[in-house]
Design a protein around this motif. Structure first.
Motif, PDB file in Angstrom:
ATOM      1  N   LEU A   1      -7.290   3.311   4.748  1.00 52.15           N
ATOM      2  CA  LEU A   1      -6.735   2.126   4.103  1.00 52.15           C
ATOM      3  C   LEU A   1      -7.685   0.950   4.311  1.00 52.15           C
ATOM      4  O   LEU A   1      -7.969   0.574   5.447  1.00 52.15           O
ATOM      5  N   THR A   2      -8.142   0.396   3.197  1.00 60.30           N
ATOM      6  CA  THR A   2      -9.011  -0.779   3.239  1.00 60.30           C
ATOM      7  C   THR A   2      -8.231  -1.980   2.735  1.00 60.30           C
ATOM      8  O   THR A   2      -7.614  -1.927   1.666  1.00 60.30           O
ATOM      9  N   VAL A   3      -8.265  -3.054   3.516  1.00 60.69           N
ATOM     10  CA  VAL A   3      -7.628  -4.302   3.100  1.00 60.69           C
ATOM     11  C   VAL A   3      -8.716  -5.213   2.544  1.00 60.69           C
ATOM     12  O   VAL A   3      -9.631  -5.616   3.272  1.00 60.69           O
ATOM     13  N   LEU A   4      -8.639  -5.489   1.279  1.00 60.27           N
ATOM     14  CA  LEU A   4      -9.705  -6.208   0.568  1.00 60.27           C
ATOM     15  C   LEU A   4      -9.828  -7.661   1.014  1.00 60.27           C
ATOM     16  O   LEU A   4      -8.864  -8.264   1.481  1.00 60.27           O
TER      17      LEU A   4
ATOM     18  N   GLU B   1      -5.591  -2.221   8.497  1.00 63.49           N
ATOM     19  CA  GLU B   1      -6.741  -1.412   8.096  1.00 63.49           C
ATOM     20  C   GLU B   1      -6.977  -0.316   9.132  1.00 63.49           C
ATOM     21  O   GLU B   1      -7.171  -0.592  10.320  1.00 63.49           O
ATOM     22  N   ALA B   2      -6.941   0.932   8.685  1.00 63.02           N
ATOM     23  CA  ALA B   2      -6.996   2.080   9.592  1.00 63.02           C
ATOM     24  C   ALA B   2      -6.993   3.363   8.764  1.00 63.02           C
ATOM     25  O   ALA B   2      -6.868   3.335   7.541  1.00 63.02           O
ATOM     26  N   ASP B   3      -7.132   4.485   9.467  1.00 64.26           N
ATOM     27  CA  ASP B   3      -6.917   5.797   8.861  1.00 64.26           C
ATOM     28  C   ASP B   3      -5.459   6.189   9.102  1.00 64.26           C
ATOM     29  O   ASP B   3      -4.923   5.971  10.189  1.00 64.26           O
ATOM     30  N   TYR B   4      -4.850   6.793   8.092  1.00 60.34           N
ATOM     31  CA  TYR B   4      -3.455   7.224   8.199  1.00 60.34           C
ATOM     32  C   TYR B   4      -3.373   8.727   7.944  1.00 60.34           C
ATOM     33  O   TYR B   4      -3.941   9.231   6.971  1.00 60.34           O
TER      34      TYR B   4
ATOM     35  N   GLN C   1      -1.061   6.191  12.470  1.00 65.55           N
ATOM     36  CA  GLN C   1      -2.098   5.209  12.178  1.00 65.55           C
ATOM     37  C   GLN C   1      -3.186   5.358  13.238  1.00 65.55           C
ATOM     38  O   GLN C   1      -2.875   5.409  14.432  1.00 65.55           O
ATOM     39  N   GLN C   2      -4.429   5.416  12.819  1.00 67.80           N
ATOM     40  CA  GLN C   2      -5.532   5.496  13.772  1.00 67.80           C
ATOM     41  C   GLN C   2      -6.586   4.458  13.430  1.00 67.80           C
ATOM     42  O   GLN C   2      -7.275   4.580  12.425  1.00 67.80           O
ATOM     43  N   LYS C   3      -6.709   3.471  14.289  1.00 71.84           N
ATOM     44  CA  LYS C   3      -7.757   2.461  14.123  1.00 71.84           C
ATOM     45  C   LYS C   3      -9.041   2.970  14.751  1.00 71.84           C
ATOM     46  O   LYS C   3      -9.032   3.848  15.609  1.00 71.84           O
ATOM     47  N   ALA C   4     -10.145   2.406  14.325  1.00 75.03           N
ATOM     48  CA  ALA C   4     -11.465   2.874  14.729  1.00 75.03           C
ATOM     49  C   ALA C   4     -11.596   2.909  16.248  1.00 75.03           C
ATOM     50  O   ALA C   4     -11.316   1.917  16.937  1.00 75.03           O
ATOM     51  N   GLY C   5     -11.979   4.084  16.767  1.00 70.44           N
ATOM     52  CA  GLY C   5     -12.215   4.238  18.198  1.00 70.44           C
ATOM     53  C   GLY C   5     -10.971   4.328  19.056  1.00 70.44           C
ATOM     54  O   GLY C   5     -11.069   4.282  20.285  1.00 70.44           O
ATOM     55  N   GLN C   6      -9.812   4.449  18.423  1.00 71.54           N
ATOM     56  CA  GLN C   6      -8.564   4.494  19.178  1.00 71.54           C
ATOM     57  C   GLN C   6      -7.808   5.798  18.936  1.00 71.54           C
ATOM     58  O   GLN C   6      -8.124   6.558  18.023  1.00 71.54           O
ATOM     59  N   ALA C   7      -6.823   6.028  19.769  1.00 73.37           N
ATOM     60  CA  ALA C   7      -5.957   7.195  19.590  1.00 73.37           C
ATOM     61  C   ALA C   7      -4.965   6.943  18.454  1.00 73.37           C
ATOM     62  O   ALA C   7      -4.658   5.787  18.134  1.00 73.37           O
TER      63      ALA C   7
ATOM     64  N   ALA D   1       0.843  -1.191   0.000  1.00 69.28           N
ATOM     65  CA  ALA D   1       0.000   0.000   0.000  1.00 69.28           C
ATOM     66  C   ALA D   1       0.881   1.244   0.000  1.00 69.28           C
ATOM     67  O   ALA D   1       1.867   1.311   0.737  1.00 69.28           O
ATOM     68  N   THR D   2       0.508   2.203  -0.834  1.00 69.78           N
ATOM     69  CA  THR D   2       1.240   3.463  -0.919  1.00 69.78           C
ATOM     70  C   THR D   2       0.278   4.606  -0.643  1.00 69.78           C
ATOM     71  O   THR D   2      -0.734   4.762  -1.341  1.00 69.78           O
ATOM     72  N   ILE D   3       0.591   5.403   0.379  1.00 66.31           N
ATOM     73  CA  ILE D   3      -0.248   6.537   0.758  1.00 66.31           C
ATOM     74  C   ILE D   3       0.580   7.810   0.600  1.00 66.31           C
ATOM     75  O   ILE D   3       1.657   7.922   1.190  1.00 66.31           O
ATOM     76  N   THR D   4       0.077   8.740  -0.171  1.00 64.69           N
ATOM     77  CA  THR D   4       0.825   9.964  -0.445  1.00 64.69           C
ATOM     78  C   THR D   4       0.320  11.139   0.390  1.00 64.69           C
ATOM     79  O   THR D   4      -0.826  11.159   0.863  1.00 64.69           O
ATOM     80  N   CYS D   5       1.191  12.106   0.532  1.00 57.25           N
ATOM     81  CA  CYS D   5       0.890  13.336   1.284  1.00 57.25           C
ATOM     82  C   CYS D   5       1.549  14.476   0.519  1.00 57.25           C
ATOM     83  O   CYS D   5       2.783  14.573   0.496  1.00 57.25           O
TER      84      CYS D   5
END
Lengths: 123, 108
Positions: free
Chosen positions: B105-108, B82-85, B36-42, B18-22
């Motif tokens: 990021l979604t892992v299929l 799988e998380a928000d980055y 990295q932020q997983k659902a409901g976490q810091a 996975a490649t995430i750009t900024c």
């Protein structure tokens, strides 16, 4: 281990104030600045400002100046963020985060975060 | 004020990269940090200073930064990634910390 533990969720009415706490453990509280970041429901991260627990010095993001106050109590290794004149769009999870600066005069990075405190503003 | 641009979403199959750009104006001159932020976490720091990894972060996570784009690369993606980055920089012109809007990021 380094840990930041925040206070419990709060429900406030519009126009009120809220004070969130962040208790540090596992390191010397006065050696690191603490920052505050918030996240509205389903939204991204928004930086609010920082406090130097040693000196008490603060710096606030332009958006929050006049409404936010950050303080610290070194006797109990706890930082506080108070937000006043609350509005519905202040509903968010508020995080504290420790910043590590290895090289002086460089920005550093946020290495440890609290678990977050949900503040709900509703009439 | 300084703006960081991330794609809203990235999807990848397990085991792939996975490649995430900024994106940001001359971001190569700044130090970029990734969370990295997983659902409901810091948020959790996964890369700091463009390409360094905190202790405990797998070598599968790597970063680079040049020109107008910083990149977070996750090799051999797992379901647990799988998380928000979010990318982040210090904007010295405004003395503000700035975050990108995040990439899911979604892992299929």
């Amino acid at each position: 281990q380094v840990q930041l533990v925040q206070s419990e969720a709060e429900v406030k009415k519009p126009g009120a104030s809220v004070k969130v706490s962040c208790k540090a453990s596992g390191y010397t509280f006065t050696d690191y600045n603490l920052h505050w970041v918030r996240q509205a429901p389903g939204q991204g991260l928004e930086w609010m400002g920082w406090i130097n627990p040693h000196s008490g010095g603060t710096y606030y993001a332009q958006k929050f100046r006049g409404r936010v106050t950050m303080t610290g109590d070194t006797s109990i290794s706890t930082a506080y963020m108070e937000l006043s004149r609350l509005r519905s769009d202040d509903t968010a999870v508020y995080f504290c985060a420790r910043i590590v600066v290895v090289v002086p005069e460089t920005p550093g990075w946020f290495d440890t975060w609290g678990q977050g405190t949900l503040v709900t503003v509703s009439s | 004020s300084y703006v960081l641009t991330q794609p809203p979403s990235v999807s990848v199959a397990p085991g792939q990269t996975a490649t995430i750009t900024c994106g940001g104006s001359n971001i190569g001159s700044k130090s970029v940090h990734w969370f990295q932020q997983k659902a409901g976490q810091a948020p959790v720091l996964v890369v700091y200073d463009d390409s360094d990894r905190p202790s405990g972060i797998p070598e599968r996570f790597s970063g680079s930064n040049s020109g107008n784009t910083a990149t977070l690369t996750i090799s051999r993606v797992e379901a647990g990634d799988e998380a928000d980055y979010y990318c982040q920089v210090w904007d010295s012109s405004s003395d503000h910390w700035v975050f990108g809007d995040g990439t899911k990021l979604t892992v299929l």
